[in-house]
Design a protein around this motif. Structure first.
Motif, mmCIF file in Angstrom:
data_model
loop_
_atom_site.group_PDB
_atom_site.id
_atom_site.type_symbol
_atom_site.label_atom_id
_atom_site.label_comp_id
_atom_site.label_asym_id
_atom_site.label_seq_id
_atom_site.Cartn_x
_atom_site.Cartn_y
_atom_site.Cartn_z
ATOM 1 N N LEU A 37 6.173 5.964 -12.530
ATOM 2 C CA LEU A 37 6.572 6.948 -11.516
ATOM 3 C C LEU A 37 5.365 7.405 -10.709
ATOM 4 O O LEU A 37 5.419 7.460 -9.476
ATOM 5 N N LEU A 38 4.271 7.736 -11.385
ATOM 6 C CA LEU A 38 3.057 8.142 -10.669
ATOM 7 C C LEU A 38 2.602 7.044 -9.721
ATOM 8 O O LEU A 38 2.244 7.303 -8.575
ATOM 9 N N SER A 39 2.640 5.807 -10.189
ATOM 10 C CA SER A 39 2.224 4.665 -9.372
ATOM 11 C C SER A 39 3.146 4.468 -8.169
ATOM 12 O O SER A 39 2.681 4.233 -7.050
ATOM 13 N N LEU A 40 4.442 4.562 -8.398
ATOM 14 C CA LEU A 40 5.419 4.398 -7.307
ATOM 15 C C LEU A 40 5.267 5.485 -6.250
ATOM 16 O O LEU A 40 5.313 5.216 -5.046
ATOM 17 N N ILE A 41 5.070 6.713 -6.687
ATOM 18 C CA ILE A 41 4.925 7.826 -5.748
ATOM 19 C C ILE A 41 3.624 7.691 -4.974
ATOM 20 O O ILE A 41 3.591 7.845 -3.751
ATOM 21 N N GLN A 42 2.544 7.372 -5.685
ATOM 22 C CA GLN A 42 1.238 7.218 -5.032
ATOM 23 C C GLN A 42 1.265 6.105 -3.985
ATOM 24 O O GLN A 42 0.660 6.227 -2.924
ATOM 25 N N SER A 43 1.971 5.024 -4.261
ATOM 26 C CA SER A 43 1.983 3.885 -3.343
ATOM 27 C C SER A 43 3.068 3.972 -2.265
ATOM 28 O O SER A 43 3.140 3.109 -1.393
ATOM 29 N N ALA A 44 3.891 5.006 -2.312
ATOM 30 C CA ALA A 44 4.924 5.198 -1.275
ATOM 31 C C ALA A 44 4.248 5.414 0.077
ATOM 32 O O ALA A 44 3.134 5.940 0.146
ATOM 33 N N PRO A 45 4.904 5.003 1.163
ATOM 34 C CA PRO A 45 4.278 5.085 2.495
ATOM 35 C C PRO A 45 3.671 6.441 2.847
ATOM 36 O O PRO A 45 2.582 6.505 3.388
#
Length: 115
Positions: A37-45
């Motif tokens: 989740l942290l990774s997905l949020i950080q890499s979101a546009p």
């Protein structure tokens, strides 16, 4: 997140309350879904994402994703902003940096800052 006054790697004993706070944050991080989740949020546009954008990549149900997001938010690792019917989440960069500093031995920390 309230940071401990001293790192457990500083060569001095860490206070019980500080150890408990740090352990709570590390416990929140110690789950593969939460790390993703942290990774997905950080890499979101925009560096943020609503719950609906996080369900499919994790392959978990909406209530389960919301549960993990709540734990990360309570640990001070994420911020939540309600916009209409959607809740958007973003990382708290100072919290992540603080954990990294606490877990970096003092000698390596000072060498890293001088580079």
């Amino acid at each position: 997140m309230t940071a401990p006054q001293i790192s457990p790697l500083a060569g001095e004993p860490i206070a019980r309350a500080d150890a408990e706070r740090l352990a709570g944050v590390l416990k929140a991080l110690a789950d593969p879904a939460r790390l993703r989740l942290l990774s997905l949020i950080q890499s979101a546009p925009e560096g943020e994402a609503p719950v609906t954008d996080l369900i499919a990549p994790l392959g978990l149900s909406q209530p389960t994703v919301s549960h993990h997001l709540r734990i990360l938010t309570e640990a001070g690792l994420l911020e939540r902003e309600k916009r209409g019917v959607w809740a958007y989440y973003r990382l708290v960069p100072t919290a992540i940096a603080m954990i990294a500093d606490l877990l970096t031995p003092p000698r390596k920390r000072s060498a890293r800052k001088t580079r």
